[in-house]
Motif scaffolding. Structure first.
Motif, PDB file in Angstrom:
ATOM      1  N   MET A 133       0.825  -1.211   0.000  1.00 40.22           N
ATOM      2  CA  MET A 133       0.000   0.000   0.000  1.00 40.22           C
ATOM      3  C   MET A 133       0.859   1.261   0.000  1.00 40.22           C
ATOM      4  N   PHE A 134       1.969   1.231   0.739  1.00 40.41           N
ATOM      5  CA  PHE A 134       2.806   2.415   0.861  1.00 40.41           C
ATOM      6  C   PHE A 134       3.450   2.802  -0.474  1.00 40.41           C
ATOM      7  N   GLN A 135       3.731   1.800  -1.327  1.00 40.78           N
ATOM      8  CA  GLN A 135       4.404   2.073  -2.587  1.00 40.78           C
ATOM      9  C   GLN A 135       3.606   3.029  -3.464  1.00 40.78           C
ATOM     10  N   LYS A 288      -6.736   9.435   6.396  1.00 40.62           N
ATOM     11  CA  LYS A 288      -7.300   8.908   5.142  1.00 40.62           C
ATOM     12  C   LYS A 288      -7.934   7.532   5.322  1.00 40.62           C
ATOM     13  N   GLY A 289      -7.774   6.950   6.508  1.00 45.76           N
ATOM     14  CA  GLY A 289      -8.321   5.628   6.763  1.00 45.76           C
ATOM     15  C   GLY A 289      -7.471   4.496   6.238  1.00 45.76           C
ATOM     16  N   MET A 290      -6.210   4.774   5.875  1.00 45.94           N
ATOM     17  CA  MET A 290      -5.333   3.744   5.316  1.00 45.94           C
ATOM     18  C   MET A 290      -4.539   3.022   6.393  1.00 45.94           C
ATOM     19  N   ILE A 291      -4.447   3.635   7.566  1.00 44.20           N
ATOM     20  CA  ILE A 291      -3.869   3.007   8.753  1.00 44.20           C
ATOM     21  C   ILE A 291      -4.888   3.169   9.868  1.00 44.20           C
ATOM     22  N   SER A 292      -5.016   2.159  10.697  1.00 43.02           N
ATOM     23  CA  SER A 292      -6.025   2.193  11.756  1.00 43.02           C
ATOM     24  C   SER A 292      -5.789   3.348  12.727  1.00 43.02           C
ATOM     25  N   LYS A 293      -6.842   4.088  13.026  1.00 47.00           N
ATOM     26  CA  LYS A 293      -6.779   5.169  14.014  1.00 47.00           C
ATOM     27  C   LYS A 293      -6.502   4.630  15.416  1.00 47.00           C
TER      28      LYS A 293
END
Length: 414
Positions: A133-135, A288-293
């Motif tokens: 995902m990070f790429q 952005k919701g891409m990593i858990s809060k």
């Protein structure tokens, strides 16, 4: 002064070599400055190493590993590392190898000359797959950096490979603090045209967290926050730190690079940039919701403990100096707080996000302007150990400063 005067007498091409990574600056028989390529200065050693890499290339059936080892063997003797760097970026093998002249920490004068290092590991396929995902996020992160748009790069290489490995052995310039990840190559021409690659050493990270981070947290973090320190947050920030070496200013409008302009301030400022922008990026990705809060608070507290861990390496070391700047800046802004009763630190979660973004903007602007004097002022003002922090550090006498890995897989061979 002597170097600056001498370099003005050289052709443009030779000036690049003199300021570059792969030529030593020495004196000729008349005691005048001159330069030699690494391939000439270290010919005896590099000839042996080149031969061994050629032998290794014949032992693998993996096409990309064979191509990389062969190209690297040739580059050691030609002093032209471009082709082998590109092949390293495209290396796709279960045995992950990084070898060559890379980091400039040993060059205390200009942070210009690379030292040789080697890492050999086994790729962790499952963990590597998780990080894809990070790429795809590098350009978006660049576009949203807290800096003026004139500094932004509209052509970030978004195909940054990210590999997680279990380290088997290292060699060369790997003394001092043991690295837990690296983002290479450093050569601006290669990264501009082909991007970079991020490698995380999971077993090294895990050992540092268990043996150092956890004991430090018990002595330095207030009781209501100490349980927020965890490996996932530590490892995720390490990932973002390395990714963020790839974004932000690198090439300047005057034809110089940030590295050339910052000279001896470069390593500490660049490490501080990667740290604080990495922390900013994690917040961006959480929003952005891409990593858990759910990780939000633990990421900030783990970062604070990680800063204390690295400051123990000393203020003469780039990571230690860079993190001292961040720790003291955030303490000054009351994003980090010192509890006089517990004699420990805590994070002010209501205050920390703004000041992380502000500091990221300050450092990115210094780099974008090539402002060495501003960088030096920041390092001098905040790159210190405060009295309260010193008291905490004194309680860590029985906690190791770092780990000292042993490599049983190669003991018998050697």
């Amino acid at each position: 002064e002597e170097f600056s005067t001498w370099i003005e007498t050289l052709s443009e091409e030779d000036q690049k070599k003199a300021r570059g990574y792969f030529h030593v600056i020495t004196r000729d028989s008349n005691n005048q400055l001159t330069m030699k390529p690494y391939s000439e200065e270290y010919n005896d050693l590099l000839t042996q190493v080149s031969s061994l890499l050629q032998e290794a290339s014949e032992l693998t059936e993996n096409t990309s590993l064979k191509a990389y080892l062969t190209a690297r063997a040739n580059s050691l003797l030609s002093n032209d590392y471009y082709d082998s760097e590109v092949k390293w970026l495209h290396l796709d093998a279960p045995i992950d190898v990084t070898f060559g002249p890379y980091e400039v920490y040993q060059d205390k004068l200009f942070n210009a000359k690379s030292s040789f290092e080697a890492f050999v590991g086994i790729r962790d396929e499952e963990e590597t797959e998780k990080l894809k995902m990070f790429q795809s996020m590098m350009q978006e992160l660049e576009d949203n950096l807290p800096e003026d748009k004139k500094y932004k790069n509209n052509n970030v290489k978004v195909n940054t490979p990210i590999k997680v490995i279990e380290l088997v052995c290292t060699g060369g310039d790997v003394g001092g603090c043991q690295t837990i990840a690296f983002c290479l190559p450093n050569d601006e021409k290669v990264t501009r045209e082909h991007g970079s690659k991020l490698v995380l050493l999971k077993n090294v990270s895990s050992a540092k967290h268990e043996l150092i981070m956890v004991p430090i947290s018990k002595e330095t973090v207030c009781e209501d926050q100490v349980d927020l320190v965890n490996f996932e947050s530590f490892f995720t920030h390490t990932l973002c730190h390395e990714c963020c070496h790839s974004i932000g200013p690198h090439d300047l409008p005057n034809g110089k690079t940030v590295r050339n302009s910052m000279e001896e301030c470069y390593s500490a400022i660049e490490e501080a940039k990667a740290d604080i922008v990495g922390l900013w990026a994690l917040q961006y990705l959480m929003d952005k919701g891409m990593i858990s809060k759910d990780l939000e608070q633990s990421i900030y507290v783990s970062f604070m403990v990680g800063a204390i861990r690295s400051i123990r390496f000393g203020l003469d070391e780039a990571h230690g100096k860079g993190l001292a700047v961040q720790f003291n800046y955030l303490l000054t802004k009351k994003a980090f707080l010192y509890d006089e009763n517990e004699k420990k630190f805590r994070v002010d979660f209501d205050n920390v996000k703004k000041h992380v973004q502000d500091l990221a903007g300050i450092i990115l602007t210094l780099q974008g302007d090539g402002d060495k004097q501003g960088a030096k002022q920041l390092l001098d003002e905040h790159g210190i150990i405060s009295e309260n922090l010193q008291q905490c550090l004194q309680r860590l006498q029985d906690v190791p400063v770092d780990i000292a890995p042993e490599y049983p897989a190669i003991t018998d061979i050697c």
